[in-house]
Motif scaffolding. Structure first.
Motif, PDB file in Angstrom:
ATOM      1  N   PHE A  94      28.689 -24.787  -4.090  1.00 12.49           N
ATOM      2  CA  PHE A  94      27.689 -24.196  -4.979  1.00 12.49           C
ATOM      3  C   PHE A  94      26.280 -24.398  -4.421  1.00 12.49           C
ATOM      4  O   PHE A  94      25.464 -23.467  -4.411  1.00 12.49           O
ATOM      5  CB  PHE A  94      27.803 -24.802  -6.381  1.00 12.49           C
ATOM      6  N   GLN A  95      25.987 -25.592  -3.934  1.00 14.71           N
ATOM      7  CA  GLN A  95      24.663 -25.877  -3.374  1.00 14.71           C
ATOM      8  C   GLN A  95      24.401 -25.034  -2.130  1.00 14.71           C
ATOM      9  O   GLN A  95      23.290 -24.519  -1.944  1.00 14.71           O
ATOM     10  CB  GLN A  95      24.531 -27.365  -3.047  1.00 14.71           C
ATOM     11  N   LEU A  96      25.404 -24.891  -1.278  1.00 21.12           N
ATOM     12  CA  LEU A  96      25.238 -24.077  -0.068  1.00 21.12           C
ATOM     13  C   LEU A  96      25.024 -22.602  -0.408  1.00 21.12           C
ATOM     14  O   LEU A  96      24.199 -21.926   0.205  1.00 21.12           O
ATOM     15  CB  LEU A  96      26.440 -24.242   0.861  1.00 21.12           C
ATOM     16  N   LEU A  97      25.769 -22.102  -1.394  1.00 15.19           N
ATOM     17  CA  LEU A  97      25.596 -20.705  -1.801  1.00 15.19           C
ATOM     18  C   LEU A  97      24.232 -20.491  -2.460  1.00 15.19           C
ATOM     19  O   LEU A  97      23.604 -19.450  -2.264  1.00 15.19           O
ATOM     20  CB  LEU A  97      26.727 -20.279  -2.740  1.00 15.19           C
ATOM     21  N   SER A  98      23.759 -21.485  -3.189  1.00 15.92           N
ATOM     22  CA  SER A  98      22.418 -21.403  -3.769  1.00 15.92           C
ATOM     23  C   SER A  98      21.364 -21.378  -2.672  1.00 15.92           C
ATOM     24  O   SER A  98      20.392 -20.609  -2.746  1.00 15.92           O
ATOM     25  CB  SER A  98      22.162 -22.585  -4.715  1.00 15.92           C
ATOM     26  N   ALA A  99      21.565 -22.193  -1.639  1.00 17.54           N
ATOM     27  CA  ALA A  99      20.628 -22.220  -0.509  1.00 17.54           C
ATOM     28  C   ALA A  99      20.638 -20.882   0.229  1.00 17.54           C
ATOM     29  O   ALA A  99      19.582 -20.393   0.655  1.00 17.54           O
ATOM     30  CB  ALA A  99      20.977 -23.355   0.449  1.00 17.54           C
ATOM     31  N   LEU A 100      21.797 -20.263   0.368  1.00 13.74           N
ATOM     32  CA  LEU A 100      21.888 -18.953   1.005  1.00 13.74           C
ATOM     33  C   LEU A 100      21.128 -17.914   0.183  1.00 13.74           C
ATOM     34  O   LEU A 100      20.368 -17.112   0.727  1.00 13.74           O
ATOM     35  CB  LEU A 100      23.350 -18.528   1.163  1.00 13.74           C
ATOM     36  N   THR A 101      21.291 -17.939  -1.119  1.00 20.31           N
ATOM     37  CA  THR A 101      20.592 -17.004  -1.995  1.00 20.31           C
ATOM     38  C   THR A 101      19.083 -17.211  -1.910  1.00 20.31           C
ATOM     39  O   THR A 101      18.325 -16.245  -1.812  1.00 20.31           O
ATOM     40  CB  THR A 101      21.077 -17.170  -3.450  1.00 20.31           C
ATOM     41  N   GLU A 102      18.659 -18.454  -1.913  1.00 20.98           N
ATOM     42  CA  GLU A 102      17.232 -18.762  -1.795  1.00 20.98           C
ATOM     43  C   GLU A 102      16.691 -18.301  -0.432  1.00 20.98           C
ATOM     44  O   GLU A 102      15.571 -17.778  -0.349  1.00 20.98           O
ATOM     45  CB  GLU A 102      16.989 -20.250  -1.990  1.00 20.98           C
ATOM     46  N   ALA A 103      17.470 -18.485   0.618  1.00 23.57           N
ATOM     47  CA  ALA A 103      17.053 -18.046   1.955  1.00 23.57           C
ATOM     48  C   ALA A 103      16.895 -16.534   1.989  1.00 23.57           C
ATOM     49  O   ALA A 103      15.945 -16.014   2.581  1.00 23.57           O
ATOM     50  CB  ALA A 103      18.063 -18.502   3.000  1.00 23.57           C
ATOM     51  N   ARG A 104      17.804 -15.829   1.354  1.00 23.06           N
ATOM     52  CA  ARG A 104      17.731 -14.364   1.306  1.00 23.06           C
ATOM     53  C   ARG A 104      16.461 -13.915   0.604  1.00 23.06           C
ATOM     54  O   ARG A 104      15.726 -13.072   1.116  1.00 23.06           O
ATOM     55  CB  ARG A 104      18.955 -13.813   0.583  1.00 23.06           C
ATOM     56  N   VAL A 105      16.201 -14.489  -0.581  1.00 21.71           N
ATOM     57  CA  VAL A 105      15.007 -14.111  -1.344  1.00 21.71           C
ATOM     58  C   VAL A 105      13.750 -14.450  -0.549  1.00 21.71           C
ATOM     59  O   VAL A 105      12.826 -13.629  -0.441  1.00 21.71           O
ATOM     60  CB  VAL A 105      15.002 -14.802  -2.726  1.00 21.71           C
ATOM     61  N   LYS A 106      13.719 -15.644   0.043  1.00 25.37           N
ATOM     62  CA  LYS A 106      12.551 -16.072   0.828  1.00 25.37           C
ATOM     63  C   LYS A 106      12.298 -15.116   1.988  1.00 25.37           C
ATOM     64  O   LYS A 106      11.167 -14.667   2.214  1.00 25.37           O
ATOM     65  CB  LYS A 106      12.772 -17.487   1.356  1.00 25.37           C
ATOM     66  N   ARG A 107      13.353 -14.789   2.733  1.00 26.93           N
ATOM     67  CA  ARG A 107      13.184 -13.936   3.913  1.00 26.93           C
ATOM     68  C   ARG A 107      12.777 -12.521   3.521  1.00 26.93           C
ATOM     69  O   ARG A 107      11.921 -11.918   4.167  1.00 26.93           O
ATOM     70  CB  ARG A 107      14.465 -13.920   4.753  1.00 26.93           C
ATOM     71  N   LEU A 108      13.359 -11.994   2.460  1.00 26.87           N
ATOM     72  CA  LEU A 108      12.975 -10.655   2.016  1.00 26.87           C
ATOM     73  C   LEU A 108      11.520 -10.628   1.568  1.00 26.87           C
ATOM     74  O   LEU A 108      10.799  -9.673   1.843  1.00 26.87           O
ATOM     75  CB  LEU A 108      13.903 -10.164   0.906  1.00 26.87           C
ATOM     76  N   LYS A 109      11.063 -11.678   0.893  1.00 25.08           N
ATOM     77  CA  LYS A 109       9.656 -11.742   0.493  1.00 25.08           C
ATOM     78  C   LYS A 109       8.753 -11.819   1.719  1.00 25.08           C
ATOM     79  O   LYS A 109       7.705 -11.174   1.768  1.00 25.08           O
ATOM     80  CB  LYS A 109       9.415 -12.933  -0.431  1.00 25.08           C
ATOM     81  N   GLU A 110       9.179 -12.581   2.725  1.00 23.78           N
ATOM     82  CA  GLU A 110       8.407 -12.666   3.966  1.00 23.78           C
ATOM     83  C   GLU A 110       8.325 -11.311   4.662  1.00 23.78           C
ATOM     84  O   GLU A 110       7.346 -11.016   5.344  1.00 23.78           O
ATOM     85  CB  GLU A 110       9.027 -13.695   4.921  1.00 23.78           C
ATOM     86  N   LEU A 111       9.356 -10.504   4.471  1.00 29.45           N
ATOM     87  CA  LEU A 111       9.402  -9.181   5.108  1.00 29.45           C
ATOM     88  C   LEU A 111       8.754  -8.101   4.239  1.00 29.45           C
ATOM     89  O   LEU A 111       8.805  -6.928   4.578  1.00 29.45           O
ATOM     90  CB  LEU A 111      10.849  -8.807   5.445  1.00 29.45           C
ATOM     91  N   GLY A 112       8.163  -8.503   3.136  1.00 26.33           N
ATOM     92  CA  GLY A 112       7.410  -7.559   2.324  1.00 26.33           C
ATOM     93  C   GLY A 112       8.103  -7.016   1.095  1.00 26.33           C
ATOM     94  O   GLY A 112       7.552  -6.174   0.399  1.00 26.33           O
ATOM     95  N   VAL A 113       9.298  -7.464   0.787  1.00 27.25           N
ATOM     96  CA  VAL A 113       9.979  -7.039  -0.436  1.00 27.25           C
ATOM     97  C   VAL A 113       9.514  -7.991  -1.534  1.00 27.25           C
ATOM     98  O   VAL A 113       9.804  -9.183  -1.486  1.00 27.25           O
ATOM     99  CB  VAL A 113      11.520  -7.088  -0.278  1.00 27.25           C
TER     100      VAL A 113
END
Length: 132
Positions: A94-113
């Motif tokens: 669960f913690q790893l999947l949460s970290a993956l989700t957070e990484a996705r949101v972080k990276r998309l925000k960095e890319l302008g989404v």
């Protein structure tokens, strides 16, 4: 040559059956450990890859491939193996999947989404889906 009696033949058969039973071990724990390791490894790998993605298309493809990889890992495991994972293993997943989700949101925000959709959201408007 000596003739075998029924009792001797039965004793040999029973010893053979007992030997076969001893060789067959319960692989439940091993199978659960293999499933856990596979999920953790894939999740860590894809989390790192998402953080290094160069554009939004790559992020979305990585998520799609991650889902396919998890499906393959689960498909390779024996049925109901996930029920044999410990509480600690489930918490780690669960913690790893949460970290993956957070990484996705972080990276998309960095890319302008600005407001990335959650992974479990429906991205198609309800009125655009046909009832075929």
């Amino acid at each position: 040559m000596r003739k075998l009696t029924g009792a001797v033949v039965m004793a040999i058969l029973l010893m053979s059956a007992a030997a076969c039973k001893r060789e067959k071990q319960d692989t439940t724990h091993e199978e659960a450990s293999r499933l856990y390791s596979g999920i953790c490894s894939a999740t860590r790998l894809y989390t790192d890859s998402i953080l290094a993605a160069s554009d939004t298309t790559q992020v979305n493809l990585l998520i799609e491939h991650f889902e396919e990889r998890l499906e393959a890992i689960n498909y390779d495991a024996l049925p109901d193996t996930d029920y044999n994972l410990s509480e600690g293993q489930n918490d780690t997943i669960f913690q790893l999947l949460s970290a993956l989700t957070e990484a996705r949101v972080k990276r998309l925000k960095e890319l302008g989404v600005h407001n990335p959709a959650p992974l479990d959201s429906i991205l198609v408007a309800a009125d655009s889906v046909s009832n075929q």
